[in-house]
Scaffold this active site. Structure first.
Site, mmCIF file in Angstrom:
data_model
loop_
_atom_site.group_PDB
_atom_site.id
_atom_site.type_symbol
_atom_site.label_atom_id
_atom_site.label_comp_id
_atom_site.label_asym_id
_atom_site.label_seq_id
_atom_site.Cartn_x
_atom_site.Cartn_y
_atom_site.Cartn_z
ATOM 1 N N HIS A 187 0.893 -1.259 -0.099
ATOM 2 C CA HIS A 187 -0.086 0.023 0.051
ATOM 3 C C HIS A 187 0.809 1.341 0.140
ATOM 4 O O HIS A 187 0.186 2.414 -0.026
ATOM 5 C CB HIS A 187 -0.756 -0.122 0.982
ATOM 6 C CG HIS A 187 -0.269 0.373 2.550
ATOM 7 N ND1 HIS A 187 0.561 -0.545 3.182
ATOM 8 C CD2 HIS A 187 -0.157 1.431 3.179
ATOM 9 C CE1 HIS A 187 0.849 -0.242 4.289
ATOM 10 N NE2 HIS A 187 0.606 1.204 4.368
HETATM 11 C C1 UD1 Z 1 -2.333 5.519 5.800
HETATM 12 C C2 UD1 Z 1 -1.023 5.653 6.778
HETATM 13 C C3 UD1 Z 1 0.188 4.801 6.488
HETATM 14 C C4 UD1 Z 1 -0.477 3.466 7.167
HETATM 15 C C5 UD1 Z 1 -1.814 3.234 6.251
HETATM 16 C C6 UD1 Z 1 -2.434 1.830 6.849
HETATM 17 C C7 UD1 Z 1 -0.396 8.253 6.480
HETATM 18 C C8 UD1 Z 1 0.399 9.310 5.665
HETATM 19 N N1 UD1 Z 1 -0.359 6.853 5.828
HETATM 20 O O1 UD1 Z 1 -1.793 5.189 4.445
HETATM 21 O O2 UD1 Z 1 1.266 4.914 7.321
HETATM 22 O O3 UD1 Z 1 0.584 2.386 6.878
HETATM 23 O O4 UD1 Z 1 -2.548 4.252 6.496
HETATM 24 O O5 UD1 Z 1 -3.528 1.425 6.044
HETATM 25 O O6 UD1 Z 1 -1.020 8.442 7.518
HETATM 26 N N2 UD1 Z 1 -9.275 4.799 1.569
HETATM 27 C C9 UD1 Z 1 -10.392 4.192 1.581
HETATM 28 N N3 UD1 Z 1 -10.907 4.002 2.543
HETATM 29 C C10 UD1 Z 1 -10.595 4.065 3.653
HETATM 30 C C11 UD1 Z 1 -9.043 4.814 3.788
HETATM 31 C C12 UD1 Z 1 -8.368 5.021 2.578
HETATM 32 O O7 UD1 Z 1 -10.935 4.097 0.214
HETATM 33 O O8 UD1 Z 1 -11.108 3.772 4.765
HETATM 34 C C13 UD1 Z 1 -8.499 5.407 0.191
HETATM 35 C C14 UD1 Z 1 -8.715 6.647 -0.144
HETATM 36 O O9 UD1 Z 1 -8.806 6.664 -1.548
HETATM 37 C C15 UD1 Z 1 -7.689 7.339 0.275
HETATM 38 C C16 UD1 Z 1 -6.357 6.314 -0.172
HETATM 39 O O10 UD1 Z 1 -6.989 5.041 0.435
HETATM 40 O O11 UD1 Z 1 -7.139 8.454 -0.644
HETATM 41 C C17 UD1 Z 1 -5.304 6.550 1.085
HETATM 42 O O12 UD1 Z 1 -5.675 6.483 2.305
HETATM 43 P P1 UD1 Z 1 -4.752 7.319 3.470
HETATM 44 O O13 UD1 Z 1 -5.356 7.321 4.795
HETATM 45 O O14 UD1 Z 1 -4.179 8.993 2.828
HETATM 46 O O15 UD1 Z 1 -3.542 6.507 3.623
HETATM 47 P P2 UD1 Z 1 -3.122 5.129 3.320
HETATM 48 O O16 UD1 Z 1 -2.441 4.780 2.168
HETATM 49 O O17 UD1 Z 1 -4.130 4.278 3.973
#
Ligand code: UD1
Length: 364
Positions: A205
């Site tokens: 991820h």
């Molecule tokens: C975040 C953390 C990372 C952790 C990871 C675990 C930061 C910078 N990153 O990364 O350290 O290892 O979580 O998963 O804080 N999305 C969904 N549903 C959700 C959450 C996210 O669809 O419930 C999608 C969205 O399109 C979003 C993308 O995932 O834009 C990324 O989510 P984000 O919270 O920005 O970062 P992660 O890659 O999950």
């Protein structure tokens, strides 16, 4: 003592569970649980609260996804409003996600003390958003709870007072130990039709892998080759799914016979899959630690790690994202030539207890 415990993203939930349980036992502490809403899908958030017995959050900031800058700004805005209207003695943050950094900054600007669990770990790779979050959070932290001696040394070298640093061990392992029975009871292997030791497990991820087409291609090449040897179980993170769907190779990926792509698993099912895998490929931080605890070979799809004990003592090795390096590690594992590893100090299930011993003694 009113303590606001901050969570936002999936790995935070795993870390806060034993802290909330321990805090509820201590007289004189009023634990308040704040969820920023950084993760919001049922499978990325609420399912973990249910499975791990975490109380329903007292405050939900409902920030959702956005660019990192805007997400951090939204969390800061909303948490600052909360702090303006409520007395708070301590803000406790865990890990290294955007929510961790945003809330620690708000607290320090309001002269509220900050405690950081998993303080001091460093990858020295500033292209990772988490590394910036770690550095910024620790720069405003008052009470440091590092998991390992290397993290203690990093904090000392950065000039923090030794009496503010408390080596307490690894909080994720508390949860792993507490949940062992339920992990063992999971039926996920049957549901996926895989046998213990007869499959590999992959998670992916990090933006450095999934948002960079050349890195993603190297990993996809390796996946195609691995699944010719062994079933490959791949629970896909929402960020990764979005990138894969845009990748030209997505249709051919879906047609690979031995690749089992699923949505994200809950804690117990995922734990069962980890514990019984022949080996694991990952770019996660926590999974490097969980495989070390289970003594399962782990190939980390990164060039660095903020968790060096998983390499020096554990079962982890770095492989980056090139197919050749990944495959040479796979071959080493399959020929029985992988280190057994040992469990690092203080990975004993008592980290939350040690943290509460320190917090009880604080004069706030
Ligand atoms: C975040 C953390 C990372 C952790 C990871 C675990 C930061 C910078 N990153 O990364 O350290 O290892 O979580 O998963 O804080 N999305 C969904 N549903 C959700 C959450 C996210 O669809 O419930 C999608 C969205 O399109 C979003 C993308 O995932 O834009 C990324 O989510 P984000 O919270 O920005 O970062 P992660 O890659 O999950």
């Amino acid at each position: 003592m009113k303590i606001v415990n901050v969570v936002g993203a999936r790995p935070n939930f795993v870390k806060i569970a034993p802290i909330m349980a321990e805090m509820q036992k201590v007289k004189g502490i009023e634990p308040i649980l704040l969820h920023t809403g950084q993760h919001y899908d049922y499978g990325m958030s609420e399912r973990f609260f249910n499975e791990l017995g975490i109380p329903v959050p007292d405050i939900h900031l409902e920030v959702g996804s956005d660019t990192h800058g805007r997400q951090v700004a939204k969390i800061m805005n909303r948490f600052d409003d909360y702090c303006a209207h409520h007395a708070v003695d301590l803000v406790l943050v865990v890990g290294d996600v955007n929510s961790t950094m945003a809330c620690s900054l708000v607290a320090s600007k309001r002269n509220i003390k900050v405690a950081h669990i998993e303080a001091g770990i460093r990858s020295r790779d500033r292209s990772m958003p988490e590394e910036i979050n770690r550095i910024v959070t620790d720069s405003v932290t008052d009470y440091f709870f590092p998991p390992s001696e290397d993290a203690v040394q990093n904090l000392v070298h950065e000039g923090h007072r030794p009496d503010s640093i408390h080596l307490v061990g690894n909080i994720m392992i508390d949860t792993l130990i507490n949940q062992q029975e339920k992990i063992d009871a999971s039926r996920v292997l049957d549901a996926l039709d895989v046998q213990p030791q007869d499959y590999a497990l992959l998670t992916l991820h990090r933006p450095g892998n999934v948002d960079q087409p050349d890195h993603l291609s190297g990993i996809l090449d390796a996946m195609a080759e691995i699944q010719e040897e062994i079933k490959l179980v791949f629970p896909v993170h929402p960020r990764t799914l979005r990138q894969l769907e845009n990748h030209s190779r997505y249709p051919s990926l879906k047609s690979l016979n031995n690749l089992i792509m699923t949505g994200p698993f809950g804690y117990h099912d995922f734990g069962k899959l980890l514990k019984n895998a022949q080996f694991v490929l990952t770019d996660s931080g926590g999974i490097q630690e969980e495989t070390t605890y289970y003594r399962i070979p782990c190939i980390t799809l990164r060039e660095n790690t903020e968790r060096p004990v998983t390499i020096t003592l554990g079962t982890n090795e770095l492989a980056g994202s090139s197919k050749e390096r990944i495959m040479s590690h796979v071959q080493k594992i399959q020929s029985g030539d992988w280190k057994r590893g040992s469990i690092p100090p203080l990975w004993d299930g008592l980290t939350a207890h040690r943290i509460l011993q320190v917090i009880k003694g604080l004069n706030l």
